[in-house]
Design an enzyme around this catalytic site. Sequence first.
Site, short mmCIF file in Angstrom:
data_model
loop_
_atom_site.label_atom_id
_atom_site.label_comp_id
_atom_site.label_asym_id
_atom_site.label_seq_id
_atom_site.Cartn_x
_atom_site.Cartn_y
_atom_site.Cartn_z
CG ASP A 50 24.60 -49.35 -12.47
OD1 ASP A 50 24.61 -50.13 -11.54
OD2 ASP A 50 24.66 -49.91 -13.81
CB SER A 51 22.46 -49.66 -7.34
OG SER A 51 23.19 -48.88 -6.80
CG ASP A 89 28.41 -48.46 -11.32
OD1 ASP A 89 29.49 -48.78 -11.29
OD2 ASP A 89 27.60 -48.77 -10.59
CE LYS A 119 30.51 -51.00 -9.92
NZ LYS A 119 29.76 -51.93 -10.79
CD GLU A 121 27.14 -54.50 -14.18
OE1 GLU A 121 26.51 -55.14 -14.93
OE2 GLU A 121 26.39 -53.52 -13.22
CD GLU A 188 25.89 -57.73 -7.61
OE1 GLU A 188 24.65 -57.53 -7.17
OE2 GLU A 188 26.36 -56.88 -8.25
#
Length: 270
Positions: A50-51, A89, A119, A121, A188
């Site tokens: 999602d970056s 993501d 993925k 978070e 991270e």
Amino acid sequence: MMSKLSNLKRLTAPDVFARKNAQPIVMLTVYTARMAQLLDHHCDVLLVGDSLAQVVYGYDSTLPATLEMMIAHGQAVVRGSKKALVVVDLPFGSYEESIEQAFRSASMLIDKTGAGAIKLEGGQAMAPTIEFLTKRGIPVMAHVGLTPQAVNVLGGYSVRGRGNSEFSSILDDAKAVSEAGAFSVVTEAILESLADSITDTIVCPTIGIGASARCDGQVLVVDDMLGMFEKNAKFVRRFDNLAHRIDQAADAYARSVRERIFPASNNCYN
């Protein structure tokens, strides 16, 4: 090269899980089909992060990424790759509300992109969601430590795990997501000692980004790795200075156009 790649079996989440304490996992974050083609035979995992909200669309954080963005770029990366496991993501707001919402979003990503995993978070709070998804056939890569989608709660992008309380909390996060069924965990921007403790404790592989060389694998954003940005986090190592080379190439092109050197006769149809 393409004929050799066509005979390769694409890696799966169980293949990555089996790499615990084995050959290090090579992962890069990528957003386009052409870049996926170039990186595929070097990488075990290609992450559609999602970056992309920051790298591709110019936003200040990952929060504006949408499910539609992730699907479009996920499709491109799957089309451009043959060997690597493609992980996409889940963007902010697409899975936190409930396990049912998470399943709808994750199943849509898998169905529309052909990716092999998603993925998400979060640590202990997301463990029930990870268990729910994995029991229903959706492989999950977890993400603990600095979680960019929680930047407003964390107060920025600082290193995590410095205090004893936070150190223990992140370690517990990693244990929870591993026990819930995650096939790997991204760690991270955490203290090296914390990354080592997580790697030594949980059963699934750890993939570090600003963590430790002892993690079971490493990931960087490909644009950071190639030197496309002037400023990078401490954990980024530039393996090229592509921004400078692009600037030089663009300058040469512009001068050729202005001096009427390009196009030459061999670039024209006679």
